[in-house]
Enzyme design. Structure first.
Site, PDB file in Angstrom:
ATOM      1  CB  SER A 133      -0.971  -0.041   1.180  1.00 28.12           C
ATOM      2  OG  SER A 133      -2.143   0.700   0.912  1.00 28.12           O
ATOM      3  CE  LYS A 155     -17.527  21.142   8.894  1.00 24.85           C
ATOM      4  NZ  LYS A 155     -16.124  21.294   8.498  1.00 24.85           N
TER       5      LYS A 155
END
Length: 279
Positions: free
Chosen positions: A136, A188
């Site tokens: 990764s 949000k």
């Protein structure tokens, strides 16, 4: 650890297998003091220069950025420190080439792309080697080197990105809890415990993860041009498999052998010739 907790709770994307991330978090919490003592006694070596001019930079542990001293002592590896070590080696006239000695399952996203860019743009020859794992985020960095070498049984790859956000809305409903969020901005406060993830919110998060993945895959292909799209879907390969798929450029049983191969410009593993450390 703070940066893993952020990722596992959905506050940022991760470049590490989720099970490995959670294992590391739990071990850091349970055995943090033991790991701290191990680190203080030099478990992870500092960068060093070999007599043949090879500058060795270890990249060991879970990768993060701007880590606290405690996070480093409990196994974190800071991209800022790696970047500084690369700068020191690249500016050292006695250093003719730079080897990244990697043992890392990956980590968070922040700072990884920039570090890979630095490795790719170095004027001195570079090599990345692992005899454990280069996965990764660690592979994103290592793949940017001129040569990537692995031991046959090591773990290499895991080219992918993910984000996890637990949805506790049904559990909250069963408990008679109703979450009320006062906010400005429709995207949000995504992932507030007790609230479901809407289709629009999920699409927004997916867009961000896809963008990081595209950057990751594009970075790999800049130097590892033979890697196929089908082999960049999050899989982890053995060193042997990675070599057959173009993720690594050679196999070596040890770091010393990899350095010897590099000096001889040889792909097939040969007799190991240890690189003497310059103290």
């Amino acid at each position: 650890m703070r940066f893993l907790i952020n990722g596992l709770s959905g506050r940022e994307a991760l470049l590490i297998d989720p099970a490995r991330a959670d294992d590391h978090r739990l071990m850091a919490e349970k055995f943090g003091f033991t790991d701290m003592i191990a680190q203080l006694f030099g478990k992870v070596p500092d960068p060093y220069l070999c007599e043949d001019g090879t500058g060795v930079i270890p990249i060991v542990g879970v990768i993060g950025k701007n880590l606290s001293p405690i996070e480093k002592m409990t196994g974190g590896c800071d991209v800022t420190d790696i970047s500084a070590a690369i700068d020191n080696m690249s500016q050292n006239p006695q250093c003719s080439r730079i080897a990244l000695q990697i043992s890392s399952p990956g980590g968070t996203v922040t700072g990884v792309e920039e570090l890979a860019n630095k490795v790719r743009n170095l004027s001195k020859p570079t090599m990345a080697y692992t005899d454990t794992e280069m996965a990764s985020a660690a592979y994103w960095i290592g793949a940017a080197a001129d040569k990537v070498v692995a031991s046959p049984s090591s773990s290499v790859g895991s080219i992918g990105v993910y984000m996890v956000i637990p949805d506790y809305s049904e559990a909250a409903k069963a408990e008679g809890i109703k979450m009320v969020v006062i906010k400005s901005g429709k995207l949000k406060a995504i992932g507030v415990p007790g609230l479901p993830i809407t289709a629009e919110e999920q699409a927004h998060l997916q867009e961000g993860v896809d963008a990081i993945y595209n950057d990751f895959a594009s970075s790999v292909l800049m130097t590892r041009k033979m890697v196929k799209a089908e082999d960049m879907q999050g899989q982890v390969f053995s060193g042997k498999q990675a070599a057959s798929k173009g993720l690594v450029t050679g196999l070596a049983d040890s770091f010393e052998q990899a350095v010897s191969m590099w000096a001889d410009n040889s792909i097939a593993p040969g007799p190991a010739v240890p690189a003497k450390r310059k103290d």
